[in-house]
Design a protein around this motif. Structure first.
Motif, PDB file in Angstrom:
ATOM      1  N   GLN A 183       0.818  -1.214   0.000  1.00 24.72           N
ATOM      2  CA  GLN A 183       0.000   0.000   0.000  1.00 24.72           C
ATOM      3  C   GLN A 183       0.852   1.263   0.000  1.00 24.72           C
ATOM      4  O   GLN A 183       0.327   2.358  -0.137  1.00 24.72           O
ATOM      5  N   GLY A 184       2.163   1.146   0.171  1.00 27.63           N
ATOM      6  CA  GLY A 184       3.016   2.315   0.145  1.00 27.63           C
ATOM      7  C   GLY A 184       3.823   2.451   1.421  1.00 27.63           C
ATOM      8  O   GLY A 184       4.058   1.501   2.170  1.00 27.63           O
ATOM      9  N   LEU A 185       4.294   3.687   1.701  1.00 27.36           N
ATOM     10  CA  LEU A 185       5.145   3.981   2.860  1.00 27.36           C
ATOM     11  C   LEU A 185       4.305   4.165   4.122  1.00 27.36           C
ATOM     12  O   LEU A 185       3.195   4.726   4.055  1.00 27.36           O
ATOM     13  N   TYR A 186       4.881   3.753   5.266  1.00 33.32           N
ATOM     14  CA  TYR A 186       4.238   4.045   6.549  1.00 33.32           C
ATOM     15  C   TYR A 186       5.337   4.255   7.587  1.00 33.32           C
ATOM     16  O   TYR A 186       6.446   3.724   7.478  1.00 33.32           O
ATOM     17  N   PHE A 187       5.020   5.100   8.583  1.00 33.77           N
ATOM     18  CA  PHE A 187       5.989   5.440   9.622  1.00 33.77           C
ATOM     19  C   PHE A 187       6.141   4.268  10.600  1.00 33.77           C
ATOM     20  O   PHE A 187       5.164   3.588  10.954  1.00 33.77           O
ATOM     21  N   VAL A 188       7.410   4.084  11.066  1.00 41.13           N
ATOM     22  CA  VAL A 188       7.704   3.050  12.074  1.00 41.13           C
ATOM     23  C   VAL A 188       8.062   3.732  13.392  1.00 41.13           C
ATOM     24  O   VAL A 188       7.360   3.581  14.400  1.00 41.13           O
ATOM     25  N   ASP A 199       8.813  14.688  20.428  1.00 39.42           N
ATOM     26  CA  ASP A 199       7.811  14.607  21.490  1.00 39.42           C
ATOM     27  C   ASP A 199       6.619  13.802  20.993  1.00 39.42           C
ATOM     28  O   ASP A 199       5.944  14.218  20.041  1.00 39.42           O
ATOM     29  N   PRO A 200       6.304  12.667  21.649  1.00 37.70           N
ATOM     30  CA  PRO A 200       5.152  11.867  21.197  1.00 37.70           C
ATOM     31  C   PRO A 200       3.827  12.584  21.381  1.00 37.70           C
ATOM     32  O   PRO A 200       2.827  12.212  20.750  1.00 37.70           O
ATOM     33  N   ASN A 201       3.787  13.617  22.232  1.00 40.26           N
ATOM     34  CA  ASN A 201       2.540  14.334  22.471  1.00 40.26           C
ATOM     35  C   ASN A 201       2.322  15.454  21.455  1.00 40.26           C
ATOM     36  O   ASN A 201       1.301  16.140  21.509  1.00 40.26           O
ATOM     37  N   SER A 202       3.285  15.674  20.595  1.00 38.65           N
ATOM     38  CA  SER A 202       3.160  16.751  19.601  1.00 38.65           C
ATOM     39  C   SER A 202       2.158  16.352  18.516  1.00 38.65           C
ATOM     40  O   SER A 202       2.032  15.171  18.169  1.00 38.65           O
ATOM     41  N   ASP A 203       1.455  17.374  17.986  1.00 37.76           N
ATOM     42  CA  ASP A 203       0.494  17.111  16.898  1.00 37.76           C
ATOM     43  C   ASP A 203       1.191  16.638  15.622  1.00 37.76           C
ATOM     44  O   ASP A 203       0.555  16.011  14.762  1.00 37.76           O
ATOM     45  N   LEU A 204       2.497  16.958  15.514  1.00 37.48           N
ATOM     46  CA  LEU A 204       3.221  16.588  14.298  1.00 37.48           C
ATOM     47  C   LEU A 204       3.907  15.240  14.431  1.00 37.48           C
ATOM     48  O   LEU A 204       4.572  14.798  13.489  1.00 37.48           O
ATOM     49  N   PHE A 205       3.779  14.602  15.595  1.00 39.55           N
ATOM     50  CA  PHE A 205       4.400  13.299  15.814  1.00 39.55           C
ATOM     51  C   PHE A 205       3.583  12.223  15.088  1.00 39.55           C
ATOM     52  O   PHE A 205       2.355  12.215  15.158  1.00 39.55           O
ATOM     53  N   SER A 206       4.290  11.319  14.393  1.00 37.54           N
ATOM     54  CA  SER A 206       3.622  10.250  13.636  1.00 37.54           C
ATOM     55  C   SER A 206       3.800   8.943  14.378  1.00 37.54           C
ATOM     56  O   SER A 206       4.942   8.498  14.609  1.00 37.54           O
ATOM     57  N   ASN A 207       2.715   8.313  14.786  1.00 34.62           N
ATOM     58  CA  ASN A 207       2.744   7.047  15.500  1.00 34.62           C
ATOM     59  C   ASN A 207       3.058   5.902  14.546  1.00 34.62           C
ATOM     60  O   ASN A 207       3.035   6.041  13.303  1.00 34.62           O
ATOM     61  N   TYR A 208       3.286   4.758  15.117  1.00 30.98           N
ATOM     62  CA  TYR A 208       3.612   3.575  14.337  1.00 30.98           C
ATOM     63  C   TYR A 208       2.438   3.209  13.404  1.00 30.98           C
ATOM     64  O   TYR A 208       1.280   3.192  13.818  1.00 30.98           O
ATOM     65  N   GLY A 209       2.783   2.916  12.177  1.00 33.17           N
ATOM     66  CA  GLY A 209       1.790   2.454  11.205  1.00 33.17           C
ATOM     67  C   GLY A 209       1.064   3.561  10.448  1.00 33.17           C
ATOM     68  O   GLY A 209       0.248   3.278   9.580  1.00 33.17           O
ATOM     69  N   VAL A 210       1.324   4.841  10.788  1.00 34.18           N
ATOM     70  CA  VAL A 210       0.645   5.936  10.072  1.00 34.18           C
ATOM     71  C   VAL A 210       1.197   6.005   8.635  1.00 34.18           C
ATOM     72  O   VAL A 210       2.418   5.994   8.427  1.00 34.18           O
TER      73      VAL A 210
END
Length: 652
Positions: free
Chosen positions: A108-113, A118-129
């Motif tokens: 399906q393409g690229l995804y973040f690992v 900061d994990p609480n930041s709105d710009l933080f990408s969680n696993y699998g996004v």
């Protein structure tokens, strides 16, 4: 001759133009130079940033544990936490970095690992996004990445406007198991570039007054002497030929220009004095040339009129006589003769002449040997024109007692497709009556005469061929209908009282006899109430349609014309039917011959072939017997014919 005063046109002065031109060119050059410097500096800046990013991601990729990274399946995996700590340390080590992240890809393409920061930041990408809008470079290379690279330029995604670089993450086996990326915010870079642009514009603004001042000084030094020379030229043009102002300039070219201009002004007086004499002489030459042109135009008009006049005549004999009379009248020649070559091409035979002596020559069938006798013979043999300006001194001239007043002569070959068909003979009582500059006009006249003669000859041949064709077709039509009458044993068809029956004899009516003989419609009067209309095919009468009215009335002209149109169509239909019947008969005969030939060829024995031929001929001809009579050999007596008798057969 008084010079015509001229005044300078209103517009922008030379000095202003020089200043504006210098300023604009200098500004253009300066702006281009500063632009090139700015673009080069910006390009170097961006290249250095890309190299810096590539170095960062290269080092970051070396710090990654590919085997542990490959085992990350959620944010609670120990490998996830260790990778996050490592990438966060890389992010915080350089203040210009905005993001450091690792990715994998599937169908399906690229995804973040693992994302850094900061994990609480709105710009933080969680696993699998999923990475929905990667840059063009990453989009084209993420499946085949084998070494670090950067995006070619800034790009924008859902996280902002960045300059990015990427490097592959490999495991202990050297296999690529992921991608690590680092982003720099483009805003700060563009802000630095904008600051550089402002500095460049400030430098250009500081140079602008200097450019304008330099342009003004150059314009003044260069334009002032030229303006003085321009003013002097205007005054000299208005008549002040001795006006010489002082022109000061430190430019050698302008000094040389001033000296040359004044020297030219000194020569102008002499030129003006001689100009009127030259104009007078030139006017005289133009008048003579104009007279020559008018004379040539007159000759060409006369030739055109002669061509139109002779083209009207279509009979060859009348045409030749018309040619001699018309040319003699229009050009005032003493004698005009037309010679045509005989079929063998050995003699040029006089066919037409306008003079009394020429008519005597015609009476005795005057002819000249081609290539041997006189100017006409020479022209007929060589295909080239010949002029005798003085016949007494021309060795080729043939002294003709019938034309004693001839002083000059011209013979022009009549050419059709480069072939000589005759000669046009022109004779004058004046010496040197034919000038060299008139030669082309006379040659054009000869060409027109040749074309007219050839056209008349071709027209005559066409008419004769047409008459022969019409005569032959008329004979063909007449013989065809005679055969139809003989084979049909009927003299026509009669329709009366709604009944139709064949005629066993000719109807002895005067109208029918006249219509058949004269080929025209014959209408009776009110007493007879009849009309006889011939059925005509190609001027051959093949029958007559006789109509009689019981009320004994005379037909009107419109009724007769309508009947004639009907009869014409009926005659054409009858002719077509006859031709079709003839064609069918020929086809049947050809078919019968083919069938008999096929049956004969089916046998190999001569006697069987002969028997088959005799049998088939008897059946076709409907005879009682067919005989084969052998020819006696020389020295032998004739033997009795061998006869084959078979019962007769009836063929219907």
């Amino acid at each position: 001759m008084t010079p015509t005063p001229t005044h300078p046109k209103s517009g922008i002065r030379l000095r202003t133009r020089v200043i504006l031109g210098f300023v604009l060119l200098t500004m253009l050059f300066s702006s281009l130079t500063l632009t090139v410097v700015f673009l080069n500096f910006r390009s170097q800046l961006r290249d250095s940033l890309r190299q810096r990013l590539i170095s960062i991601v290269s080092l970051a990729a070396l710090q990654q544990d590919g085997d542990a990274f490959q085992s990350v399946q959620s944010e609670q995996d120990p490998a996830y936490i260790s990778t996050w700590s490592r990438n966060t340390a890389i992010l915080e080590s350089d203040p210009d970095l905005v993001f450091v992240y690792t990715m994998r890809y599937d169908e399906q393409g690229l995804y973040f690992v693992v994302d850094a920061g900061d994990p609480n930041s709105d710009l933080f990408s969680n696993y699998g996004v999923r990475y929905e809008s990667p840059g063009q470079g990453l989009l084209e290379n993420y499946k085949t990445i084998s070494e670090p690279f950067s995006e070619p330029d800034f790009y924008q995604d859902e996280y902002g406007f960045f300059l990015s670089a990427y490097a592959p993450i490999v495991d202990s086996q050297g296999q690529v198991v992921g991608i690590i990326g680092a982003d720099m915010a483009a805003g700060e870079i563009i802000a630095g570039e904008n600051q550089l642009l402002l500095i460049t514009l400030g430098l250009f603004s500081a140079l602008l007054p200097v450019i304008i001042l330099a342009g003004w000084l150059m314009g003044r030094n260069l334009a002032s002497p030229i303006e003085t020379i321009t003013s002097t030229a205007s005054r000299i043009t208005e008549g002040e030929l001795n006006y010489r102002p002082v022109v000061r300039s430190s430019i050698p070219e302008i000094t040389s220009l001033t000296e040359s201009f004044f020297a030219m002004a000194d020569q102008q007086g002499n030129l003006i004095e001689s100009l009127e004499e030259r104009v007078t002489a030139r006017t005289s030459e133009l008048s003579r040339a104009n007279e020559q042109v008018l004379q040539k135009v007159s000759q060409l008009q006369t030739i055109s009129e002669v061509a139109r006049s002779i083209s009207i005549t279509q009979n060859i004999d009348q045409l030749l006589q018309s040619i001699t009379q018309t040319i003699s009248q229009r050009f005032n020649f003493y004698h005009v003769g037309v010679f045509l070559l005989d079929p063998a091409g050995e003699y040029a035979v006089l066919r037409a002449a306008n003079s009394p002596g020429g008519r005597k020559m015609l009476e005795r069938s005057h002819q000249l040997k081609v290539g041997e006798v006189g100017i006409v013979g020479y022209s007929a043999g060589s295909g080239k024109p010949r002029i005798a300006l003085d016949v007494g001194q021309d060795a080729v001239f043939f002294n003709n007692p019938d034309l004693p007043e001839t002083s000059s002569e011209m013979a022009l070959p009549l050419l059709v497709q480069e072939k000589v068909i005759g000669v046009l003979d022109l004779q004058s009582t004046e010496k040197s009556a034919f000038k060299e500059d008139e030669f082309d006009a006379y040659r054009t006249l000869a060409d027109q005469v040749a074309i007219a003669i050839e056209n008349a000859r071709l027209l005559g041949e066409t008419r004769r061929a047409l008459l022969e064709t019409e005569s032959a077709y008329g004979d063909f039509v007449r013989m065809g209908w005679q055969r139809v009458a003989q084979e049909g044993h009927s003299f026509g068809v009669r329709h009366a009282n709604r009944k139709t029956r064949p005629l066993s004899e000719f109807l002895d009516y005067e109208e029918i006899e006249r219509a058949s003989r004269e080929g025209d419609t014959v209408a009776g009067d009110e007493l007879t109430g009849s009309v006889a209309i011939p059925l005509t095919i190609r001027n051959e009468v093949i029958g007559v349609l006789d109509i009689r009215f019981p009320e004994n009335r005379a037909l009107g002209k419109e009724e007769i014309r309508s009947l004639q149109r009907v009869v014409d169509r009926a005659a054409l239909a009858l002719e077509n039917a006859r031709l079709l019947e003839d064609a069918q008969g020929r086809a049947a005969r050809e078919r019968t011959v083919s069938e008999i030939t096929t049956k004969i060829r089916s046998h190999n024995e001569p006697q069987a072939m002969l028997d088959t031929a005799l049998k088939e001929l008897r059946n076709v001809l409907g005879t009682a017997s067919v005989q084969v009579l052998p020819l006696p050999q020389p020295g032998q007596q004739e033997s009795s014919p061998e006869e084959t008798r078979t019962p007769s057969s009836q063929v219907e």
